[in-house]
Every structure is written in C-alpha cells, then in structure tokens.
Design a protein around this motif. Structure first.
Motif, short mmCIF file in Angstrom:
data_model
loop_
_atom_site.label_atom_id
_atom_site.label_comp_id
_atom_site.label_asym_id
_atom_site.label_seq_id
_atom_site.Cartn_x
_atom_site.Cartn_y
_atom_site.Cartn_z
N GLY A 124 0.83 -1.21 0.00
CA GLY A 124 0.00 0.00 0.00
C GLY A 124 0.86 1.25 0.00
N GLY A 125 1.93 1.23 0.78
CA GLY A 125 2.86 2.37 0.81
C GLY A 125 3.54 2.57 -0.53
N LEU A 126 3.90 1.47 -1.20
CA LEU A 126 4.52 1.59 -2.53
C LEU A 126 3.54 2.22 -3.51
N ALA A 127 2.29 1.79 -3.48
CA ALA A 127 1.28 2.37 -4.38
C ALA A 127 1.17 3.88 -4.15
N GLN A 128 1.15 4.29 -2.88
CA GLN A 128 1.08 5.72 -2.58
C GLN A 128 2.30 6.46 -3.10
N LYS A 129 3.47 5.90 -2.87
CA LYS A 129 4.71 6.55 -3.30
C LYS A 129 4.78 6.68 -4.81
N LEU A 130 4.26 5.68 -5.52
CA LEU A 130 4.26 5.71 -6.98
C LEU A 130 3.08 6.49 -7.54
N GLY A 131 2.12 6.86 -6.68
CA GLY A 131 0.93 7.56 -7.14
C GLY A 131 0.10 6.70 -8.07
N ALA A 132 0.04 5.40 -7.74
CA ALA A 132 -0.64 4.44 -8.62
C ALA A 132 -1.73 3.71 -7.86
N PRO A 133 -2.78 3.29 -8.56
CA PRO A 133 -3.84 2.53 -7.90
C PRO A 133 -3.37 1.13 -7.51
N LEU A 134 -3.99 0.59 -6.48
CA LEU A 134 -3.75 -0.78 -6.03
C LEU A 134 -5.05 -1.54 -6.16
N ARG A 135 -5.01 -2.64 -6.91
CA ARG A 135 -6.19 -3.49 -7.07
C ARG A 135 -5.88 -4.86 -6.51
N GLU A 136 -6.92 -5.54 -6.07
CA GLU A 136 -6.78 -6.89 -5.54
C GLU A 136 -7.77 -7.79 -6.26
N GLU A 137 -7.31 -8.99 -6.62
CA GLU A 137 -8.18 -9.95 -7.30
C GLU A 137 -7.82 -11.36 -6.86
N PRO A 138 -8.75 -12.29 -6.96
CA PRO A 138 -8.45 -13.68 -6.59
C PRO A 138 -7.29 -14.22 -7.42
N TYR A 139 -6.47 -15.06 -6.81
CA TYR A 139 -5.32 -15.64 -7.52
C TYR A 139 -5.05 -17.07 -7.03
N LEU A 140 -4.58 -17.22 -5.78
CA LEU A 140 -4.36 -18.55 -5.21
C LEU A 140 -5.38 -18.79 -4.11
N ALA A 141 -6.24 -19.78 -4.31
CA ALA A 141 -7.25 -20.13 -3.30
C ALA A 141 -6.65 -21.12 -2.31
N GLU A 142 -7.28 -21.27 -1.17
CA GLU A 142 -6.81 -22.23 -0.16
C GLU A 142 -6.64 -23.61 -0.77
N GLY A 143 -7.56 -24.02 -1.64
CA GLY A 143 -7.50 -25.34 -2.25
C GLY A 143 -6.28 -25.58 -3.13
N HIS A 144 -5.68 -24.50 -3.63
CA HIS A 144 -4.48 -24.65 -4.45
C HIS A 144 -3.29 -25.18 -3.65
N PHE A 145 -3.34 -25.10 -2.34
CA PHE A 145 -2.22 -25.50 -1.50
C PHE A 145 -2.29 -26.96 -1.08
N GLY A 146 -3.13 -27.74 -1.75
CA GLY A 146 -3.15 -29.19 -1.58
C GLY A 146 -3.44 -29.68 -0.18
#
Length: 161
Positions: A124-146
């Motif tokens: 979050g601090g990097l996004a602020q310093k770069l003046g860029a938006p931060l988005r979050e999306e699903p990627y690795l679900a609990e089930g991916h960890f076997g």
C-alpha cells in the motif's frame, strides 16, 4: 548507518538464504535456489545492506504472460531492521529502476494473504509513493495449497505508473 540497495549478484545467494531462514514464517527454499535466483533474476531482485551487512532481499521476475509487470515472489527484511522502511526502499528502487529502462514496467504484482498486514502495508505504501492505484483480485485459493494449512493469497496489482 547508510542504506545501500542494489541488484542481486550470485554472491548474495547465501545471504538471501540466511535472511529468509532467520525470519519465522517465511517459505524457505534451498541455498541452491537462492544462488540461482540472485544470479538469474538480478535485474528484478534487490539486496539491501546497512554498514556492509545484508539486511534485506527482494526477488521478483517478469511473468511471460504479463511482460509489463514485475511479480514480487519473496521479500524479507532481517528481524532487527523490520519496520525501518527497508522493504519499501527495496521495492521502490526496483520499480523505479525498471520503469526507466527499455524493459520498462507499468505494474508491480505480488500475492499476499489477507492476514499479512505488514506486507499489505508495504505494498500500500509503494502504491502511494508511486501515485498508482492498487487493485486486488483472486489468484491462489486455499484449495491450491493441496490441503496444507495455508490461507488464500489474492493478487495485489499496483499500477499503471
């Protein structure tokens, strides 16, 4: 007590391994892996030193499917230097360095578990310093960890910047 941040070198592999090993909760890989990562991903990785002592390591790579991004695979700061801004300085140095080359990037990505407040604050601090938006999306679900006890890790994407 000046901080030096620079791209990794083969010789940094043992120090990176030691930093990860010294931090409980980090996923540790073999020493060989850190030697190769420091050598082969030096343009997208950084080491931080204070008074010649290694205190931080960040390893990233350019995903072939998203060459406009650098994916941060692992970041670690020695326990005695945590909370001093070392992680943010390494990430900013990496992003700034790559955005000013012919291999420019527009995004920084990472996966971060929902309960990892330190890493979430860092990105979050990097996004602020770069003046860029931060988005979050699903990627690795609990089930991916076997079936291993590991929380989901959504993708955090900062940019474009």
């Amino acid at each position: 007590m000046e901080l030096l941040v620079r791209p990794t070198r083969l010789e940094d592999g043992a120090a990176a391994y030691g930093l990860v090993k010294a931090c409980p909760g980090m996923d540790i890989n073999s020493l060989y892996a850190y030697l190769m990562l420091c050598k082969e991903f030096s343009r997208t990785s950084r080491m931080a030193f204070r008074d010649g002592k290694p205190i931080g390591y960040v390893c990233g790579f350019r995903p072939p499917q998203r060459p406009e991004a650098v994916f941060i695979w692992q970041i670690v700061v020695s326990p005695d230097a945590q909370g001093t801004g070392v992680g943010g300085k390494m990430l900013h140095d990496l992003a700034a360095g790559l955005s000013q080359t012919k291999e420019s990037i527009s995004y920084v990505e990472a996966t971060v578990a929902g309960d990892n407040q330190a890493s979430r604050g860092l990105f979050g601090g990097l996004a602020q310093k770069l003046g860029a938006p931060l988005r979050e999306e699903p990627y690795l679900a609990e089930g991916h960890f076997g079936g291993h006890d590991h929380p989901a890790e959504p993708l955090i994407r900062i940019g474009p910047f």
